[in-house]
Design an enzyme around this catalytic site. Structure first.
Site, PDB file in Angstrom:
ATOM      1  N   SER A  36       1.498 -11.374 -10.655  1.00 50.29           N
ATOM      2  CA  SER A  36       1.358 -12.821 -10.552  1.00 50.29           C
ATOM      3  C   SER A  36       1.188 -13.386 -11.951  1.00 50.29           C
ATOM      4  O   SER A  36       1.130 -12.644 -12.935  1.00 50.29           O
ATOM      5  CB  SER A  36       0.144 -13.176  -9.690  1.00 50.29           C
ATOM      6  OG  SER A  36      -1.031 -12.874 -10.420  1.00 50.29           O
ATOM      7  N   LYS A  37       1.084 -14.709 -12.006  1.00 52.83           N
ATOM      8  CA  LYS A  37       1.023 -15.378 -13.308  1.00 52.83           C
ATOM      9  C   LYS A  37      -0.097 -14.848 -14.192  1.00 52.83           C
ATOM     10  O   LYS A  37       0.026 -14.840 -15.406  1.00 52.83           O
ATOM     11  CB  LYS A  37       0.799 -16.876 -13.102  1.00 52.83           C
ATOM     12  CG  LYS A  37       2.039 -17.569 -12.619  1.00 52.83           C
ATOM     13  CD  LYS A  37       1.947 -19.063 -12.903  1.00 52.83           C
ATOM     14  CE  LYS A  37       3.172 -19.763 -12.348  1.00 52.83           C
ATOM     15  NZ  LYS A  37       2.937 -20.425 -11.082  1.00 52.83           N
ATOM     16  N   ARG A  38      -1.196 -14.403 -13.556  1.00 55.78           N
ATOM     17  CA  ARG A  38      -2.288 -13.972 -14.427  1.00 55.78           C
ATOM     18  C   ARG A  38      -1.959 -12.674 -15.182  1.00 55.78           C
ATOM     19  O   ARG A  38      -2.676 -12.280 -16.093  1.00 55.78           O
ATOM     20  CB  ARG A  38      -3.613 -13.870 -13.656  1.00 55.78           C
ATOM     21  CG  ARG A  38      -3.638 -12.822 -12.653  1.00 55.78           C
ATOM     22  CD  ARG A  38      -4.821 -12.884 -11.717  1.00 55.78           C
ATOM     23  NE  ARG A  38      -4.556 -11.944 -10.668  1.00 55.78           N
ATOM     24  CZ  ARG A  38      -4.684 -10.640 -10.791  1.00 55.78           C
ATOM     25  NH1 ARG A  38      -5.139 -10.121 -11.910  1.00 55.78           N
ATOM     26  NH2 ARG A  38      -4.361  -9.838  -9.804  1.00 55.78           N
ATOM     27  N   GLY A  97       0.643 -12.547 -16.961  1.00 59.27           N
ATOM     28  CA  GLY A  97       1.458 -12.987 -18.106  1.00 59.27           C
ATOM     29  C   GLY A  97       2.770 -13.568 -17.610  1.00 59.27           C
ATOM     30  O   GLY A  97       2.832 -14.115 -16.515  1.00 59.27           O
TER      31      GLY A  97
END
Ligand code: GLU
Length: 504
Positions: free
Chosen positions: A259-261, A263
């Site tokens: 996911s976005k976390r 990167g």
């Protein structure tokens, strides 16, 4: 059988690596079997879907080098290819399901449904629809529809007793995961059309896959839990089911869902970062698939020739950005310098390095690009690696504590003096052989060799302690200083002179 596969993005943002990998597997499968690859835009979520996102997703797919045979932009015999343009079809199939006794209008309002759901939860019974409207007499249904008293949805009825069309449970033979079975009791009657006429995902996907004659549904594992509802719909309509293949999740390095976390996750971010499309495609293909010969770097044609769903791993794949960078480096190295120069030309112009250009300037730039290409992984690393050729600030070099102390060292200073004498008397070297000859003469003149000779030389002509071989740097500076078409470049002699002046 004619192979027809589709990639069906919901245009609610950028294309992410998971979606891209699904698209690539579909494309490879279609090309492997001489079939058709179709793009269908699933934009029934009118609040979250946008035309801009559709454009971005299609742009990212094009960037990856995927071409489709049918889709919203290219058309095709089974169009339209946007679900928002197919609402009448869904309405027609919903009516047919009602006529066949497999679906019914449901007038229950949200509040009542919510209350019943809470009550069911409290008594730990399954929170399934309680069939109130299924039990309405036919004439009562008709009356309510005709009088348009309340808005209604259309629900699909999951038959509880085994009957001819619906054997007890639902089993599919997933081409990646093998047999997967769901117990029908686990399912309540589900909505297929919302009160505003929009279809739900499970319904539109079945109508479209059937009408578009999709032979294989290759998609993300997260849709496996939807598949039993979809299979019931196929059976109720008497349609042939496609073959299903559910591709495993992509995980981040901590083994949680990517996911976005973690990167960057969208294709456009990787494109901007300087990854090459071929490298991206190669890397994403390896997320779950492995070629029979075990070679990790392969061409598109090789991937097409060998792709099979049997070699797709049902276990999750981990996204490893370092490996992606390594892959990009493999491809960057193999690129013709001229190709790379053409790709980067605009940025060279924007940096003010190209003034006028022309064939000589281009040849020189090709040599410059080639010089740094082998130690770069991303296209975005090329421009910074070449900056020293155009931007040289002796005062800053001398002022830098580390470089300054190297340059002030008396032994190193001897090298610089000798270097300047050589360059002024014999002219700067114009090829690698002349650089080697120059180094030999300096060795003789100063008694220094290896690092003790090259470090001060490098610092005085490039301004940095590390970088490409001097055998390439010196000729480039010498020939570049004589070129029109480029921003003015200081020849090596001028650079050494300016460094010595800055040292005082
Ligand atoms: N539109 C769905 C998604 O973006 C794809 C559904 C499918 O492939 O069946 O996840």
């Amino acid at each position: 059988m004619t192979v027809r596969v589709r990639f069906a993005p919901s245009p609610t943002g950028h294309l992410h690596v998971g979606g891209a990998r699904t698209a690539i597997f579909n494309w490879l499968f279609a090309r492997r079997h001489g079939g058709a690859f179709i793009i269908r835009i699933e934009n029934t979520d009118t609040e979250r879907s946008t035309a801009e996102s559709e454009e971005m997703v299609l742009g990212d797919l094009r960037w990856l080098g995927l071409q489709w045979d049918e889709g919203p932009d290219v058309g095709g015999i089974h169009g339209p290819y946007r679900q928002s343009e197919r609402f009448d079809l869904y309405g027609r199939v919903a009516l047919e399901l009602i006529d066949r006794g497999h679906a019914y209008p449901c007038f229950c309002d949200e509040e009542t449904l919510d209350r019943k759901r809470r009550e069911a939860e409290a008594s730990s019974s399954p929170p399934q629809y309680d069939l109130t409207c299924w039990r309405l007499p036919i004439d009562e249904r008709k009356r309510r529809i005709d009088e348009a008293e309340t808005p209604y949805v259309v629900r699909f009825h999951v038959p509880k007793q085994a009957d001819a069309a619906f054997e007890a449970d639902v089993t599919i033979e997933d081409l990646i995961r093998g047999a997967v079975t769901w117990r029908k009791e686990s399912l309540g009657d589900f909505i297929i059309l919302r009160s505003d006429g929009r279809p739900t995902y499970n319904f539109s996907v079945v109508v479209d896959d059937h009408m578009m004659e999709i032979s294989h549904v290759i998609r993300a594992e997260e849709h496996l839990t939807n598949t039993h509802r979809q299979v019931l719909l196929y059976r109720a309509m008497g349609w042939n089911e496609p073959q299903f293949a559910h591709v495993s999740l992509i995980l981040g390095e901590d083994r949680s869902k990517l996911s976005k976390r973690h990167g960057a996750t969208s294709i456009s971010q990787f494109a901007e970062a300087g990854h090459l499309p071929d490298a991206m495609l190669n890397y994403l293909t390896l997320l779950g698939w492995s070629p029979p010969d075990g070679h990790e770097v392969f061409t598109r044609a090789e991937a097409v020739a060998h792709f099979s769903l049997e070699r797709v791993n049902p276990a999750p794949a981990a996204f490893d950005e370092r490996k992606l960078r390594w892959m990009s480096g493999q491809y960057l190295r193999r690129l013709e310098p001229g190709t790379l120069r053409r790709q980067l030309y605009r940025s060279f112009e924007q940096a003010g390095w190209v003034v006028g250009g022309g064939p000589d300037a281009e040849r020189w730039l090709d040599a410059a690009v080639e010089m740094v290409q082998s130690s770069a992984e991303l296209t975005t690393e090329i421009l910074p690696a070449l900056r020293f050729l155009f931007e040289f600030d002796p005062v800053a070099v001398v002022g830098d504590p580390e470089s300054g102390s190297v340059l002030r060292d008396p032994g190193n200073r001897t090298v610089l003096d000798a270097l300047l004498r050589e360059l002024e008397s014999g002219g700067g070297p114009r090829d690698a052989d002349q650089v080697h000859a120059l180094a030999k003469r300096l060795e003789a003149a100063t008694g220094r060799k290896g690092k003790a000779l090259f470090m001060p030389m490098r610092l005085a002509v490039t301004g940095t302690l590390h970088g490409p071989e001097l055998a390439r740097v010196l000729p480039l500076l010498e020939t570049g200083s004589e070129l029109r078409g480029l921003a003015p470049i200081d020849a090596p002699a001028a650079r050494v002179r300016r460094v010595l002046a800055a040292l005082g």
